[in-house]
Design a protein around this motif. Structure first.
Motif, PDB file in Angstrom:
ATOM      1  N   ALA A 216       0.826  -1.206   0.000  1.00 30.57           N
ATOM      2  CA  ALA A 216       0.000   0.000   0.000  1.00 30.57           C
ATOM      3  C   ALA A 216       0.861   1.256   0.000  1.00 30.57           C
ATOM      4  O   ALA A 216       1.864   1.338   0.714  1.00 30.57           O
ATOM      5  CB  ALA A 216      -0.926   0.004   1.211  1.00 30.57           C
ATOM      6  N   ASN A 217       0.457   2.243  -0.778  1.00 23.70           N
ATOM      7  CA  ASN A 217       1.158   3.527  -0.818  1.00 23.70           C
ATOM      8  C   ASN A 217       0.608   4.416   0.304  1.00 23.70           C
ATOM      9  O   ASN A 217      -0.078   5.400   0.081  1.00 23.70           O
ATOM     10  CB  ASN A 217       0.960   4.201  -2.178  1.00 23.70           C
ATOM     11  N   ALA A 218       0.928   4.025   1.521  1.00 25.07           N
ATOM     12  CA  ALA A 218       0.471   4.743   2.710  1.00 25.07           C
ATOM     13  C   ALA A 218       1.648   4.955   3.638  1.00 25.07           C
ATOM     14  O   ALA A 218       2.562   4.124   3.700  1.00 25.07           O
ATOM     15  CB  ALA A 218      -0.630   3.953   3.428  1.00 25.07           C
ATOM     16  N   GLN A 219       1.614   6.046   4.362  1.00 31.77           N
ATOM     17  CA  GLN A 219       2.689   6.323   5.310  1.00 31.77           C
ATOM     18  C   GLN A 219       2.710   5.255   6.400  1.00 31.77           C
ATOM     19  O   GLN A 219       1.649   4.737   6.793  1.00 31.77           O
ATOM     20  CB  GLN A 219       2.491   7.701   5.930  1.00 31.77           C
ATOM     21  N   PRO A 220       3.896   4.925   6.923  1.00 28.34           N
ATOM     22  CA  PRO A 220       3.968   3.912   7.989  1.00 28.34           C
ATOM     23  C   PRO A 220       3.056   4.230   9.167  1.00 28.34           C
ATOM     24  O   PRO A 220       2.461   3.323   9.763  1.00 28.34           O
ATOM     25  CB  PRO A 220       5.445   3.943   8.397  1.00 28.34           C
ATOM     26  N   GLU A 221       2.926   5.526   9.497  1.00 31.44           N
ATOM     27  CA  GLU A 221       2.063   5.911  10.615  1.00 31.44           C
ATOM     28  C   GLU A 221       0.588   5.604  10.319  1.00 31.44           C
ATOM     29  O   GLU A 221      -0.172   5.253  11.221  1.00 31.44           O
ATOM     30  CB  GLU A 221       2.232   7.397  10.910  1.00 31.44           C
ATOM     31  N   TYR A 222       0.201   5.758   9.067  1.00 27.80           N
ATOM     32  CA  TYR A 222      -1.166   5.459   8.654  1.00 27.80           C
ATOM     33  C   TYR A 222      -1.425   3.952   8.789  1.00 27.80           C
ATOM     34  O   TYR A 222      -2.448   3.529   9.355  1.00 27.80           O
ATOM     35  CB  TYR A 222      -1.340   5.910   7.202  1.00 27.80           C
ATOM     36  N   LYS A 223      -0.502   3.145   8.300  1.00 22.58           N
ATOM     37  CA  LYS A 223      -0.662   1.691   8.398  1.00 22.58           C
ATOM     38  C   LYS A 223      -0.747   1.258   9.861  1.00 22.58           C
ATOM     39  O   LYS A 223      -1.593   0.423  10.226  1.00 22.58           O
ATOM     40  CB  LYS A 223       0.504   0.991   7.707  1.00 22.58           C
ATOM     41  N   ARG A 224       0.111   1.820  10.700  1.00 22.28           N
ATOM     42  CA  ARG A 224       0.110   1.451  12.112  1.00 22.28           C
ATOM     43  C   ARG A 224      -1.183   1.900  12.792  1.00 22.28           C
ATOM     44  O   ARG A 224      -1.739   1.184  13.636  1.00 22.28           O
ATOM     45  CB  ARG A 224       1.337   2.066  12.800  1.00 22.28           C
ATOM     46  N   MET A 225      -1.690   3.073  12.406  1.00 19.09           N
ATOM     47  CA  MET A 225      -2.925   3.574  13.002  1.00 19.09           C
ATOM     48  C   MET A 225      -4.095   2.663  12.663  1.00 19.09           C
ATOM     49  O   MET A 225      -4.992   2.449  13.502  1.00 19.09           O
ATOM     50  CB  MET A 225      -3.210   5.011  12.530  1.00 19.09           C
ATOM     51  N   ILE A 226      -4.115   2.104  11.466  1.00 17.16           N
ATOM     52  CA  ILE A 226      -5.146   1.137  11.100  1.00 17.16           C
ATOM     53  C   ILE A 226      -5.098  -0.048  12.055  1.00 17.16           C
ATOM     54  O   ILE A 226      -6.125  -0.513  12.567  1.00 17.16           O
ATOM     55  CB  ILE A 226      -4.954   0.667   9.644  1.00 17.16           C
ATOM     56  N   CYS A 227      -3.894  -0.546  12.330  1.00 13.81           N
ATOM     57  CA  CYS A 227      -3.733  -1.715  13.199  1.00 13.81           C
ATOM     58  C   CYS A 227      -4.084  -1.423  14.651  1.00 13.81           C
ATOM     59  O   CYS A 227      -4.525  -2.315  15.383  1.00 13.81           O
ATOM     60  CB  CYS A 227      -2.298  -2.232  13.116  1.00 13.81           C
ATOM     61  N   ASP A 228      -3.876  -0.182  15.068  1.00 12.78           N
ATOM     62  CA  ASP A 228      -4.083   0.180  16.470  1.00 12.78           C
ATOM     63  C   ASP A 228      -5.493   0.685  16.771  1.00 12.78           C
ATOM     64  O   ASP A 228      -5.808   0.963  17.929  1.00 12.78           O
ATOM     65  CB  ASP A 228      -3.076   1.259  16.877  1.00 12.78           C
ATOM     66  N   SER A 229      -6.329   0.810  15.746  1.00 14.79           N
ATOM     67  CA  SER A 229      -7.652   1.422  15.920  1.00 14.79           C
ATOM     68  C   SER A 229      -8.767   0.388  15.794  1.00 14.79           C
ATOM     69  O   SER A 229      -8.541  -0.759  15.414  1.00 14.79           O
ATOM     70  CB  SER A 229      -7.843   2.537  14.891  1.00 14.79           C
ATOM     71  N   SER A 230      -9.975   0.845  16.110  1.00 17.27           N
ATOM     72  CA  SER A 230     -11.158  -0.016  16.011  1.00 17.27           C
ATOM     73  C   SER A 230     -12.334   0.844  15.566  1.00 17.27           C
ATOM     74  O   SER A 230     -12.186   2.042  15.285  1.00 17.27           O
ATOM     75  CB  SER A 230     -11.452  -0.667  17.356  1.00 17.27           C
ATOM     76  N   ALA A 231     -13.520   0.248  15.525  1.00 16.05           N
ATOM     77  CA  ALA A 231     -14.702   0.968  15.061  1.00 16.05           C
ATOM     78  C   ALA A 231     -14.965   2.232  15.877  1.00 16.05           C
ATOM     79  O   ALA A 231     -15.474   3.234  15.344  1.00 16.05           O
ATOM     80  CB  ALA A 231     -15.922   0.044  15.103  1.00 16.05           C
TER      81      ALA A 231
END
Length: 322
Positions: A216-231
């Motif tokens: 994915a062409n996403a910043q590392p912080e964006y990818k990590r935020m997806i993993c650390d977040s929920s609904a």
């Protein structure tokens, strides 16, 4: 009956086109792993005076998938799709339609307005056209204007999500339409893919889980935020594009805004010309759907699809025992 191009996928999934995030690397990985990969035409942005980057992307995707198919005749790649934003502010639309027509793009996805001429261009080069909608009224307009299938964007979806329950939206569409129907909205597991089919959709339309992939062409912080977040971390707002969409609250806070006290904007503020000044201003506001509670690590896209396929097969086996 699905058109032939949407049959024989490894699992009934189309990866949704995501602003900035979806590019050739992700699309190629998705298609090789057996699901439809897609990207927005507007993601291919070249500098002034340079040849259209969309040409290069389409050539690369077609060539890499062809090489894969020649090397793996028993496991051919899935087809790919290109998303066209047909909003009046997209000054590139006519040019991008011509490029996609010339490259014989197999699946066209249209958003933010149904246009007869875009559907006609898709058909003329042997492709099919799928239009995304948020309610039954727009669904009927899309089919009237020549779309082959519909993408029902229900509550909980990433990007420009609709407000309606997937149960209600699919039910109303299936009252009159028996053609290809995709469902979008918090689908992040193989079990959810099967649930979409049980409700009446043919395929699931999945985006947010693929943000947390290597390609994915996403910043590392964006990818990590997806993993650390929920609904609970998803906020719905029209401020950033003029259309209601779902975004990660932590990214809104990082931009100095209060996600619980956002102003509204109307559709007149949408601007897809050259990225739009507002798009640049909000470039660190990151979109996501509500299904990301199931996403806990960054993986290669192929591995994420392997997991979806295994979950889907398990869910089907469990349903058979009921």
């Amino acid at each position: 009956m699905l058109p032939p191009i949407l049959q024989n996928l490894r699992i009934p999934v189309v990866a949704s086109p995501m602003f900035i995030v979806s590019g050739p690397e992700l699309v190629i990985a998705q298609c090789k792993a057996g699901i439809v990969g897609s990207f927005p035409a507007l993601n291919a942005r070249e500098k002034d005076g340079e040849p259209p980057l969309l040409e290069a992307w389409l050539t690369r995707i077609a060539e890499e998938l062809d090489r894969h198919n020649q090397a793996n005749p028993d496991r051919p790649a899935a087809p790919f799709a290109v998303n066209q934003i047909v909003h009046r502010s997209n000054a590139r639309l006519e040019r991008d339609i011509e490029i996609c027509h010339r490259h014989k793009v197999p699946i066209w996805i249209t958003s933010l307005g149904a246009r007869v001429e875009v559907n006609a261009a898709a058909h003329d080069c042997g492709g099919i056209a799928l239009h995304d909608i948020i309610d039954n009224r727009f669904a009927k307009k899309a089919i009237e204007k020549g779309a082959d299938g519909l993408i029902a964007v229900a509550a909980g979806a990433g990007g420009h999500a609709g407000p309606q329950s997937p149960f209600a939206l699919v039910q109303e569409i299936r009252d009159w339409f028996d053609g290809p129907l995709l469902l979008s909205g918090a689908i992040a597991t193989g079990r959810a893919v099967l649930a979409a089919q049980v409700m009446g959709a043919d395929l699931a339309y999945i985006g947010s889980p693929f943000i947390a992939t290597d390609e994915a062409n996403a910043q590392p912080e964006y990818k990590r935020m997806i993993c650390d977040s929920s609904a609970m971390d998803i906020v719905t707002s029209s401020l950033f594009t003029g259309v209601s969409g779902n975004y990660l609250a932590p990214s809104i806070r990082a931009a100095g805004l209060d996600p619980d006290a956002l102003a509204s904007a109307d559709a007149s503020s949408m601007n897809f010309g050259a990225g739009g000044a507002k798009a640049k201003a909000w470039s660190q506001i990151w979109g996501s759907g509500q299904g990301i509670g199931a996403v806990r690590e960054i993986l290669p896209a192929a591995e994420r699809i392997d997991r979806l396929a295994a979950e889907y097969d398990r869910a089907k086996a469990e349903m058979a025992r009921l």
